[in-house]
Design an enzyme around this catalytic site. Structure first.
Site, PDB file in Angstrom:
ATOM      1  N   GLU A  35      -0.419 -19.891   3.021  1.00  8.13           N
ATOM      2  CA  GLU A  35      -0.735 -19.553   1.617  1.00  8.13           C
ATOM      3  C   GLU A  35       0.055 -18.291   1.314  1.00  8.13           C
ATOM      4  OE1 GLU A  35      -2.508 -21.398  -0.328  1.00  8.13           O
ATOM      5  OE2 GLU A  35      -3.338 -22.755   1.157  1.00  8.13           O
ATOM      6  N   LYS A  70      -6.483 -11.963  13.110  1.00  9.43           N
ATOM      7  CA  LYS A  70      -5.715 -10.712  13.035  1.00  9.43           C
ATOM      8  C   LYS A  70      -5.767 -10.287  11.567  1.00  9.43           C
ATOM      9  CE  LYS A  70      -2.373  -8.626  12.266  1.00  9.43           C
ATOM     10  NZ  LYS A  70      -2.410  -7.553  11.252  1.00  9.43           N
ATOM     11  N   CYS A  97      -2.792 -13.004  -5.548  1.00 16.24           N
ATOM     12  CA  CYS A  97      -1.715 -14.005  -5.525  1.00 16.24           C
ATOM     13  C   CYS A  97      -1.770 -14.878  -6.767  1.00 16.24           C
ATOM     14  CB  CYS A  97      -1.836 -14.860  -4.266  1.00 16.24           C
ATOM     15  SG  CYS A  97      -3.460 -15.621  -4.095  1.00 16.24           S
ATOM     16  N   GLU A  99       7.675 -10.967  -7.025  1.00 17.55           N
ATOM     17  CA  GLU A  99       6.239 -10.664  -6.977  1.00 17.55           C
ATOM     18  C   GLU A  99       6.055  -9.142  -6.876  1.00 17.55           C
ATOM     19  OE1 GLU A  99       3.900 -11.684  -3.460  1.00 17.55           O
ATOM     20  OE2 GLU A  99       2.324 -12.457  -4.757  1.00 17.55           O
TER      21      GLU A  99
HETATM   22  P1  NAD Z   1       1.829  -9.525   4.573  1.00 16.93           P
HETATM   23  O1  NAD Z   1       2.595 -10.781   4.713  1.00 16.93           O
HETATM   24  O2  NAD Z   1       2.558  -8.242   4.600  1.00 16.93           O
HETATM   25  O3  NAD Z   1       0.716  -9.403   5.714  1.00 16.93           O
HETATM   26  C1  NAD Z   1      -0.259 -10.403   5.897  1.00 16.93           C
HETATM   27  C2  NAD Z   1      -0.685 -10.417   7.347  1.00 16.93           C
HETATM   28  O4  NAD Z   1       0.410 -10.824   8.159  1.00 16.93           O
HETATM   29  C3  NAD Z   1      -1.141  -9.064   7.875  1.00 16.93           C
HETATM   30  O5  NAD Z   1      -2.232  -9.259   8.727  1.00 16.93           O
HETATM   31  C4  NAD Z   1       0.071  -8.595   8.661  1.00 16.93           C
HETATM   32  O6  NAD Z   1      -0.216  -7.672   9.696  1.00 16.93           O
HETATM   33  C5  NAD Z   1       0.584  -9.899   9.231  1.00 16.93           C
HETATM   34  N1  NAD Z   1       1.997  -9.915   9.600  1.00 16.93           N
HETATM   35  C6  NAD Z   1       3.024  -9.238   9.033  1.00 16.93           C
HETATM   36  N2  NAD Z   1       4.192  -9.547   9.655  1.00 16.93           N
HETATM   37  C7  NAD Z   1       3.884 -10.432  10.635  1.00 16.93           C
HETATM   38  C8  NAD Z   1       4.659 -11.123  11.612  1.00 16.93           C
HETATM   39  N3  NAD Z   1       5.979 -10.982  11.700  1.00 16.93           N
HETATM   40  N4  NAD Z   1       4.017 -11.967  12.452  1.00 16.93           N
HETATM   41  C9  NAD Z   1       2.670 -12.159  12.356  1.00 16.93           C
HETATM   42  N5  NAD Z   1       1.900 -11.518  11.471  1.00 16.93           N
HETATM   43  C10 NAD Z   1       2.490 -10.678  10.596  1.00 16.93           C
HETATM   44  O7  NAD Z   1       0.988  -9.693   3.231  1.00 16.93           O
HETATM   45  P2  NAD Z   1       0.050  -8.615   2.539  1.00 16.93           P
HETATM   46  O8  NAD Z   1       0.918  -7.547   1.977  1.00 16.93           O
HETATM   47  O9  NAD Z   1      -1.044  -8.274   3.470  1.00 16.93           O
HETATM   48  O10 NAD Z   1      -0.613  -9.469   1.364  1.00 16.93           O
HETATM   49  C11 NAD Z   1      -0.034  -9.636   0.108  1.00 16.93           C
HETATM   50  C12 NAD Z   1       0.671 -10.969   0.016  1.00 16.93           C
HETATM   51  O11 NAD Z   1      -0.244 -12.019   0.306  1.00 16.93           O
HETATM   52  C13 NAD Z   1       1.197 -11.263  -1.372  1.00 16.93           C
HETATM   53  O12 NAD Z   1       2.463 -11.832  -1.270  1.00 16.93           O
HETATM   54  C14 NAD Z   1       0.195 -12.279  -1.927  1.00 16.93           C
HETATM   55  O13 NAD Z   1       0.683 -13.116  -2.944  1.00 16.93           O
HETATM   56  C15 NAD Z   1      -0.142 -13.043  -0.693  1.00 16.93           C
HETATM   57  N6  NAD Z   1      -1.412 -13.728  -0.840  1.00 16.93           N
HETATM   58  C16 NAD Z   1      -1.392 -15.084  -1.009  1.00 16.93           C
HETATM   59  C17 NAD Z   1      -2.581 -15.782  -1.202  1.00 16.93           C
HETATM   60  C18 NAD Z   1      -2.588 -17.269  -1.394  1.00 16.93           C
HETATM   61  O14 NAD Z   1      -3.665 -17.864  -1.311  1.00 16.93           O
HETATM   62  N7  NAD Z   1      -1.460 -17.905  -1.646  1.00 16.93           N
HETATM   63  C19 NAD Z   1      -3.798 -15.077  -1.214  1.00 16.93           C
HETATM   64  C20 NAD Z   1      -3.766 -13.693  -1.042  1.00 16.93           C
HETATM   65  C21 NAD Z   1      -2.562 -13.018  -0.846  1.00 16.93           C
END
Ligand code: NAD
Length: 489
Positions: free
Chosen positions: A259, A183, A293, A391
């Site tokens: 992550e 997804k 991140c 963040e």
């Molecule tokens: P997000 O959590 O908003 O979304 C990530 C994914 O989760 C998307 O596909 C979204 O549709 C899905 N999602 C959202 N709510 C959900 C739910 N309730 N159930 C299931 N799926 C759900 O994150 P984002 O805004 O896409 O990405 C940015 C974030 O990701 C930042 O916090 C960043 O630090 C983190 N990030 C972490 C790493 C790492 O390796 N630690 C790497 C990249 C990004």
């Protein structure tokens, strides 16, 4: 003004059981180019029905298809071919990623897409050369530990490094013989959609990789975390989303790997090699529009060199060329969405109210309707202020002075996050002592973003659960079983 022209409206469907399919009710949502504000694709809007279709296909592929039964070498041939095709289609994939994310084409060409190919090449080689464990307890008793496929696995990924991070999960998941449902983030469906064509061409059996497009909470993402056929969830995204997923996944006791967010630190000591440290600190703060991140999103500088470093940081940052991501001269592109830009702008206002803005922080309306912000540097913000603790995930950097190593360690460790930090000093004892006291999953010494894909990658505290990379990824994507033998004689 942006010079890019938007191609004719694309249709991005789900990829289920080896075929592209629309949503059952025909619903779609718009995919917007962050650099122009224009809609360039209509994306199939998936929900629980499409997740169920994908789960049925994945379960069927796992139980009756050849994939789980193949040898590691056979799987590696297909997985390696996926990487080869990604490289062969690099230009097209890089452009698609840039249209979706707003990040500079130079980065997608040189970073994201080659790394996506490497993820397949690396795990094809690594998984097929990793030993299982074998213990000889006595002449008559031996213990063998084996890795077996799990079944159907859910992969949920963010928008900041779309294909790079999706393939980082898909490659080890496939090598361990599983079927999966990806997804991708709703903001970045394009390269995940193209991946369907690529895995078909590589010869991956239908149903082994499925892509369901859609939203998270109350949408395809949440449905995936609740589906009874899905036994594990590998998720990268925000910490708050990780909490929601854990709650939903707990109903059926799915194992989760997370992550999550970060608030990385760059710590520069007075004796550091500033020729290296300063350009790297600028890159660490602003690469990918600050949406990484692992970004060095707090800069701690020892008092003696504070003014000198601040001046140099401002001079370099003000030269960053923000603009059309498709131009190869661009250093910084557009932020992912208007909503996200508004969030970053609200932090910039907070920074202005509580500290001093030295450069940037402007909405660049002369570049058109895209989400362009000039990279901002602040001083005068307390290390424990919201600006320095939360963040922001955008181009807004606070620079904070410190006296002693203990101060720098305490300030770095003061956030809820614990993903990454860099330490800059020529004194190896200082580097060692500081690195060992930082509560982060990754520490770089006199560098940033260096990676060996065999090492464990992940965060402490609110930055994650579990580790990815090398054997750590393989361990999550398999069932480990111990078979103990007793021989007569
Ligand atoms: P997000 O959590 O908003 O979304 C990530 C994914 O989760 C998307 O596909 C979204 O549709 C899905 N999602 C959202 N709510 C959900 C739910 N309730 N159930 C299931 N799926 C759900 O994150 P984002 O805004 O896409 O990405 C940015 C974030 O990701 C930042 O916090 C960043 O630090 C983190 N990030 C972490 C790493 C790492 O390796 N630690 C790497 C990249 C990004």
């Amino acid at each position: 003004m942006s010079t890019q022209t938007t191609p004719k409206l694309l249709v991005l469907d789900h990829f289920i059981d080896g075929k592209y399919v629309a949503s059952i009710d025909g619903k779609t949502f718009s995919n917007i180019n962050p650099a122009t504000g224009e809609t360039f694709a209509q994306v199939a809007h998936g929900g629980s029905k499409e997740i169920d279709m994908a789960a049925q296909a994945a379960q069927k592929a796992y139980e009756y298809g050849p994939w789980a039964k193949m040898s590691l070498r056979e799987r590696a041939t297909v997985v390696r071919r996926i990487g080869d095709i990604i490289l062969a289609r690099k230009d097209e994939l890089a452009k698609a990623e840039t249209l979706d994310t707003g990040k500079p084409l130079r980065e997608t060409l040189e970073g994201d897409i080659p790394r996506a190919a490497l993820n397949f090449h690396f795990f094809a080689d690594f998984a097929s050369s990793t030993n299982d464990e074998y213990y000889v307890a006595s002449e008559n008793e031996r213990h063998l530990s084996v890795r077996e496929p799990v079944g159907v696995i859910g992969l949920i990924t963010p928008w900041n490094l779309p294909l790079y991070l999706a393939t980082w999960k898909i490659a080890p998941c496939l090598m361990m013989g599983n079927s999966c449902i990806l997804k991708p983030a709703e903001w970045t469906p394009y390269t995940a959609s193209l991946l369907g064509e690529i895995v078909n061409e590589a010869g991956l059996p239908p149903g082994v990789l499925n892509v369901v497009q859609g939203f998270g909470a109350d949408g395809a993402g949440e449905a995936l975390t609740r589906h009874p056929f899905v036994s594990r969830i590998s998720f990268t995204g925000e910490t708050s989303t990780g909490k929601a997923i854990m709650k939903a996944a707990s109903e059926s006791l799915k194992k989760c790997s997370f992550e999550l967010g970060g608030k990385g630190a760059n710590i520069i000591f007075a004796d550091a090699d500033l020729e290296e440290a300063i350009p790297t600190a600028v890159r660490a703060a602003f690469r990918n529009q600050g949406q990484i991140c692992l970004a060095g999103s707090r800069l701690f500088v020892q008092e003696k060199i504070f003014d000198q470093v601040v001046d140099a940081m401002v001079a370099r940052t003000s030269k960053i060329r923000v603009g059309d991501p498709l131009s190869l001269d661009t250093d910084m592109g557009a932020l992912i969405s208007q909503e996200h830009m508004a969030k970053v702008q609200s932090y910039i206002e907070l920074g202005k109210a509580e500290g001093k803005l030295l450069t940037g922080g402007q909405r660049l309306t002369e570049l058109g309707n895209g989400n362009f912000l000039s990279p901002a540097i602040f001083t005068g913000l307390a290390y424990n202020s919201r600006f320095c603790q939360e963040e922001i995930f955008g181009p807004a950097l606070p620079v904070i002075p410190f006296k002693t190593a203990e101060d720098a360690i305490a300030m770095t460790n003061s956030t809820a996050y614990g993903l990454s930090a860099s330490v800059w000093s020529k004194d190896v004892d200082v580097c060692h002592s500081v690195s060992s006291k930082l509560k982060t999953g990754l520490v770089w010494v006199n560098t940033w973003f260096a990676r060996d894909l065999r090492t464990p990658f992940g965060g402490q505290k609110a930055s994650g659960i579990g580790r990815e990379g090398g054997k750590y990824s393989l361990d999550f994507f398999c069932e480990q079983k111990t078979i103990s033998y007793k021989y007569k004689g």
